[in-house]
Scaffold this motif. Structure first.
Motif, PDB file in Angstrom:
ATOM      1  N   THR A 163     -55.645   5.054  67.233  1.00 33.71           N
ATOM      2  CA  THR A 163     -55.094   5.615  66.006  1.00 33.71           C
ATOM      3  C   THR A 163     -55.987   6.758  65.567  1.00 33.71           C
ATOM      4  O   THR A 163     -57.189   6.776  65.863  1.00 33.71           O
ATOM      5  CB  THR A 163     -55.004   4.575  64.869  1.00 33.71           C
ATOM      6  OG1 THR A 163     -56.306   4.072  64.604  1.00 33.71           O
ATOM      7  CG2 THR A 163     -54.069   3.441  65.222  1.00 33.71           C
ATOM      8  N   PRO A 166     -55.995   9.258  61.949  1.00 36.47           N
ATOM      9  CA  PRO A 166     -55.275   9.615  60.728  1.00 36.47           C
ATOM     10  C   PRO A 166     -54.711  11.036  60.744  1.00 36.47           C
ATOM     11  O   PRO A 166     -53.800  11.347  59.990  1.00 36.47           O
ATOM     12  CB  PRO A 166     -56.319   9.441  59.620  1.00 36.47           C
ATOM     13  CG  PRO A 166     -57.617   9.241  60.290  1.00 36.47           C
ATOM     14  CD  PRO A 166     -57.374   8.883  61.707  1.00 36.47           C
ATOM     15  N   LYS A 167     -55.207  11.879  61.633  1.00 36.86           N
ATOM     16  CA  LYS A 167     -54.730  13.262  61.719  1.00 36.86           C
ATOM     17  C   LYS A 167     -53.532  13.419  62.661  1.00 36.86           C
ATOM     18  O   LYS A 167     -52.970  14.503  62.764  1.00 36.86           O
ATOM     19  CB  LYS A 167     -55.863  14.179  62.170  1.00 36.86           C
ATOM     20  CG  LYS A 167     -57.001  14.253  61.177  1.00 36.86           C
ATOM     21  CD  LYS A 167     -58.099  15.150  61.657  1.00 36.86           C
ATOM     22  CE  LYS A 167     -59.231  15.173  60.638  1.00 36.86           C
ATOM     23  NZ  LYS A 167     -60.341  16.008  61.075  1.00 36.86           N
ATOM     24  N   GLY A 184     -49.817  10.596  61.132  1.00 34.13           N
ATOM     25  CA  GLY A 184     -50.146   9.813  59.941  1.00 34.13           C
ATOM     26  C   GLY A 184     -50.921   8.545  60.217  1.00 34.13           C
ATOM     27  O   GLY A 184     -50.912   7.622  59.416  1.00 34.13           O
ATOM     28  N   LYS A 236     -50.384   6.485  62.795  1.00 33.43           N
ATOM     29  CA  LYS A 236     -49.639   5.487  63.580  1.00 33.43           C
ATOM     30  C   LYS A 236     -50.350   5.274  64.923  1.00 33.43           C
ATOM     31  O   LYS A 236     -50.955   6.190  65.463  1.00 33.43           O
ATOM     32  CB  LYS A 236     -48.219   5.973  63.869  1.00 33.43           C
ATOM     33  CG  LYS A 236     -47.291   5.928  62.701  1.00 33.43           C
ATOM     34  CD  LYS A 236     -45.899   6.334  63.127  1.00 33.43           C
ATOM     35  CE  LYS A 236     -44.918   6.208  61.992  1.00 33.43           C
ATOM     36  NZ  LYS A 236     -43.556   6.500  62.432  1.00 33.43           N
ATOM     37  N   SER A 294     -46.085   7.947  70.062  1.00 33.99           N
ATOM     38  CA  SER A 294     -46.390   6.729  69.299  1.00 33.99           C
ATOM     39  C   SER A 294     -45.980   5.468  70.050  1.00 33.99           C
ATOM     40  O   SER A 294     -45.052   5.470  70.872  1.00 33.99           O
ATOM     41  CB  SER A 294     -45.693   6.766  67.941  1.00 33.99           C
ATOM     42  OG  SER A 294     -44.300   6.629  68.086  1.00 33.99           O
TER      43      SER A 294
END
Length: 79
Positions: free
Chosen positions: A9, A11-12, A15, A17, A26
C-alpha cells in the motif's frame, strides 16, 4: 503477521488501496477480474508485467483480510 511479497500500500497511489507492487493495479481490480470469470493466465497475458504468483497472492491477501476482520451485526431500527 503474514507478509505479502507482491502486495503493498502507498497513500500516494490509489488513495492507499492495496496494489500489486511496482504497479498501479489494485487488489480490488484483480479480484473483480477473477470474480467475473477471468482466468489467472488470461490476466497475466493481458498484463504481462504481472506474474502468476502476484495474481494468486491477491486471493490469499483477500482471504487474510477477511479472516482478520471482525464483523458486527448492528440491527437498524426502521422508523
Amino acid at each position: 503477521m503474514l507478509q505479502f511479497e507482491h502486495i503493498t500500500t502507498n497513500p500516494k497511489i490509489l488513495g492507499g488501496k492495496p496494489i500489486i507492487k511496482d504497479t498501479r493495479i489494485s487488489v480490488e481490480f484483480i479480484l473483480e477480474l477473477l470474480a467475473s470469470g477471468t482466468a489467472v493466465k488470461d490476466i497475466v497475458e493481458a498484463y504481462p508485467h504481472l506474474s502468476e504468483e502476484a495474481v494468486k497472492e491477491v486471493i490469499l491477501y483477500a482471504v487474510f483480510q477477511l479472516k482478520s476482520n471482525v464483523f458486527i451485526d448492528i440491527p437498524l431500527n426502521a422508523s
